[in-house]
Design a protein around this motif. Structure first.
Motif, PDB file in Angstrom:
ATOM      1  N   ALA A   1       0.824  -1.216   0.000  1.00 47.35           N
ATOM      2  CA  ALA A   1       0.000   0.000   0.000  1.00 47.35           C
ATOM      3  C   ALA A   1       0.854   1.262   0.000  1.00 47.35           C
ATOM      4  N   ASP A   2       1.952   1.259   0.736  1.00 49.76           N
ATOM      5  CA  ASP A   2       2.821   2.442   0.772  1.00 49.76           C
ATOM      6  C   ASP A   2       3.452   2.717  -0.584  1.00 49.76           C
ATOM      7  N   ALA A   3       3.832   1.658  -1.302  1.00 46.13           N
ATOM      8  CA  ALA A   3       4.445   1.825  -2.618  1.00 46.13           C
ATOM      9  C   ALA A   3       3.424   2.296  -3.646  1.00 46.13           C
ATOM     10  N   VAL A   4       2.208   1.805  -3.531  1.00 48.50           N
ATOM     11  CA  VAL A   4       1.166   2.131  -4.508  1.00 48.50           C
ATOM     12  C   VAL A   4       0.539   3.490  -4.224  1.00 48.50           C
ATOM     13  N   GLU A   5       0.597   3.934  -2.978  1.00 49.19           N
ATOM     14  CA  GLU A   5      -0.043   5.184  -2.576  1.00 49.19           C
ATOM     15  C   GLU A   5       0.378   6.361  -3.441  1.00 49.19           C
ATOM     16  N   SER A   6       1.643   6.414  -3.807  1.00 46.54           N
ATOM     17  CA  SER A   6       2.136   7.538  -4.597  1.00 46.54           C
ATOM     18  C   SER A   6       1.676   7.462  -6.048  1.00 46.54           C
ATOM     19  N   SER A   7       1.323   6.274  -6.517  1.00 44.10           N
ATOM     20  CA  SER A   7       0.876   6.112  -7.896  1.00 44.10           C
ATOM     21  C   SER A   7      -0.200   5.036  -7.962  1.00 44.10           C
ATOM     22  N   GLU A   8      -1.410   5.426  -7.595  1.00 45.33           N
ATOM     23  CA  GLU A   8      -2.508   4.459  -7.561  1.00 45.33           C
ATOM     24  C   GLU A   8      -2.780   3.868  -8.937  1.00 45.33           C
ATOM     25  N   GLU A   9      -2.695   4.706  -9.975  1.00 45.84           N
ATOM     26  CA  GLU A   9      -2.922   4.214 -11.342  1.00 45.84           C
ATOM     27  C   GLU A   9      -1.892   3.157 -11.711  1.00 45.84           C
ATOM     28  N   GLY A  10      -0.647   3.371 -11.270  1.00 47.82           N
ATOM     29  CA  GLY A  10       0.407   2.397 -11.529  1.00 47.82           C
ATOM     30  C   GLY A  10       0.138   1.082 -10.825  1.00 47.82           C
ATOM     31  N   GLY A  11      -0.396   1.150  -9.611  1.00 43.59           N
ATOM     32  CA  GLY A  11      -0.734  -0.058  -8.872  1.00 43.59           C
ATOM     33  C   GLY A  11      -1.832  -0.844  -9.554  1.00 43.59           C
ATOM     34  N   VAL A  12      -2.838  -0.149 -10.024  1.00 44.85           N
ATOM     35  CA  VAL A  12      -3.935  -0.808 -10.736  1.00 44.85           C
ATOM     36  C   VAL A  12      -3.407  -1.443 -12.026  1.00 44.85           C
ATOM     37  N   ALA A  13      -2.538  -0.740 -12.732  1.00 44.85           N
ATOM     38  CA  ALA A  13      -1.947  -1.278 -13.964  1.00 44.85           C
ATOM     39  C   ALA A  13      -1.098  -2.517 -13.664  1.00 44.85           C
ATOM     40  N   LEU A  14      -0.371  -2.485 -12.557  1.00 42.03           N
ATOM     41  CA  LEU A  14       0.447  -3.639 -12.175  1.00 42.03           C
ATOM     42  C   LEU A  14      -0.437  -4.846 -11.888  1.00 42.03           C
ATOM     43  N   ILE A  15      -1.511  -4.645 -11.150  1.00 39.25           N
ATOM     44  CA  ILE A  15      -2.425  -5.746 -10.825  1.00 39.25           C
ATOM     45  C   ILE A  15      -3.073  -6.287 -12.094  1.00 39.25           C
ATOM     46  N   GLN A  16      -3.437  -5.405 -13.010  1.00 38.72           N
ATOM     47  CA  GLN A  16      -4.010  -5.846 -14.283  1.00 38.72           C
ATOM     48  C   GLN A  16      -3.002  -6.686 -15.065  1.00 38.72           C
ATOM     49  N   SER A  17      -1.748  -6.281 -15.038  1.00 37.38           N
ATOM     50  CA  SER A  17      -0.692  -7.032 -15.722  1.00 37.38           C
ATOM     51  C   SER A  17      -0.490  -8.407 -15.090  1.00 37.38           C
ATOM     52  N   VAL A  18      -0.532  -8.457 -13.767  1.00 38.80           N
ATOM     53  CA  VAL A  18      -0.423  -9.740 -13.068  1.00 38.80           C
ATOM     54  C   VAL A  18      -1.558 -10.655 -13.518  1.00 38.80           C
ATOM     55  N   LYS A  19      -2.759 -10.119 -13.565  1.00 39.74           N
ATOM     56  CA  LYS A  19      -3.933 -10.898 -13.980  1.00 39.74           C
ATOM     57  C   LYS A  19      -3.791 -11.369 -15.418  1.00 39.74           C
ATOM     58  N   ASP A  20      -3.432 -10.463 -16.310  1.00 40.95           N
ATOM     59  CA  ASP A  20      -3.372 -10.775 -17.739  1.00 40.95           C
ATOM     60  C   ASP A  20      -2.272 -11.764 -18.102  1.00 40.95           C
ATOM     61  N   ASN A  21      -1.240 -11.832 -17.277  1.00 39.96           N
ATOM     62  CA  ASN A  21      -0.088 -12.669 -17.610  1.00 39.96           C
ATOM     63  C   ASN A  21       0.045 -13.923 -16.748  1.00 39.96           C
ATOM     64  N   GLY A  22      -1.062 -14.364 -16.191  1.00 38.07           N
ATOM     65  CA  GLY A  22      -1.062 -15.621 -15.449  1.00 38.07           C
ATOM     66  C   GLY A  22      -0.441 -15.541 -14.073  1.00 38.07           C
ATOM     67  N   GLY A  23      -0.337 -14.348 -13.529  1.00 41.77           N
ATOM     68  CA  GLY A  23       0.290 -14.176 -12.221  1.00 41.77           C
ATOM     69  C   GLY A  23      -0.471 -14.823 -11.085  1.00 41.77           C
ATOM     70  N   TYR A  24      -1.788 -14.810 -11.167  1.00 42.38           N
ATOM     71  CA  TYR A  24      -2.574 -15.402 -10.081  1.00 42.38           C
ATOM     72  C   TYR A  24      -2.372 -16.920 -10.025  1.00 42.38           C
ATOM     73  N   GLU A  25      -2.257 -17.542 -11.189  1.00 41.68           N
ATOM     74  CA  GLU A  25      -1.986 -18.973 -11.223  1.00 41.68           C
ATOM     75  C   GLU A  25      -0.614 -19.264 -10.618  1.00 41.68           C
ATOM     76  N   LEU A  26       0.356 -18.402 -10.904  1.00 40.21           N
ATOM     77  CA  LEU A  26       1.697 -18.572 -10.344  1.00 40.21           C
ATOM     78  C   LEU A  26       1.699 -18.368  -8.835  1.00 40.21           C
ATOM     79  N   ILE A  27       0.871 -17.452  -8.371  1.00 37.33           N
ATOM     80  CA  ILE A  27       0.760 -17.228  -6.930  1.00 37.33           C
ATOM     81  C   ILE A  27       0.291 -18.509  -6.245  1.00 37.33           C
ATOM     82  N   TYR A  28      -0.738 -19.121  -6.791  1.00 40.44           N
ATOM     83  CA  TYR A  28      -1.229 -20.372  -6.201  1.00 40.44           C
ATOM     84  C   TYR A  28      -0.179 -21.480  -6.307  1.00 40.44           C
ATOM     85  N   ALA A  29       0.476 -21.576  -7.449  1.00 39.66           N
ATOM     86  CA  ALA A  29       1.518 -22.592  -7.625  1.00 39.66           C
ATOM     87  C   ALA A  29       2.637 -22.406  -6.604  1.00 39.66           C
ATOM     88  N   SER A  30       2.949 -21.173  -6.291  1.00 40.22           N
ATOM     89  CA  SER A  30       3.976 -20.894  -5.287  1.00 40.22           C
ATOM     90  C   SER A  30       3.529 -21.356  -3.901  1.00 40.22           C
TER      91      SER A  30
END
Length: 121
Positions: A7-36
């Motif tokens: 939250a502290d890192a994203v606070e300064s750039s909320e749009e960047g945080g949302v874009a990062l989360i979208q990228s995680v979603k679009d590139n299979g990051g959630y599946e990798l999270i579970y695999a980890s």
């Protein structure tokens, strides 16, 4: 990724945080999270325990950045809720990761009607 989604890192750039989360979603990051979680879930070593804690932190941070992430992560990795329930309900002594799993489970269920339905199944 845990530090980038904090939250502290994203606070300064909320749009960047949302874009990062979208990228995680679009590139299979959630599946990798579970695999980890599956990979390090036995928490045999101190490093495995730290890895599980970081992965749980990523899930929590994603749900904090955008509410949709709570549903997106469990849609992409449907076994995540079962993993969290199993971890929280285990007979192991309570440790930081068990508490973190309980917190993440609560966040995912409280912020998503779909997750409430999934828990009920």
């Amino acid at each position: 990724l845990n530090e980038l989604t904090d939250a502290d890192a994203v606070e300064s750039s909320e749009e960047g945080g949302v874009a990062l989360i979208q990228s995680v979603k679009d590139n299979g990051g959630y599946e990798l999270i579970y695999a980890s979680l599956e990979r390090f879930g036995s928490e045999v070593s101190v490093e495995d325990q730290a890895a599980v804690g970081n992965v749980l932190g990523i899930v929590e941070n994603c749900a904090d950045i955008t509410r949709d992430a709570a549903t997106d992560v469990t849609t992409a990795a449907p076994k995540l809720l079962k993993w969290l329930l199993k971890r929280v309900g285990s007979k192991k002594p309570t440790d930081n990761n068990k508490l973190a799993a309980a917190e993440v489970l609560a966040i995912l269920v409280q912020t998503s009607d779909d997750n409430k339905k999934r828990i009920g199944q």
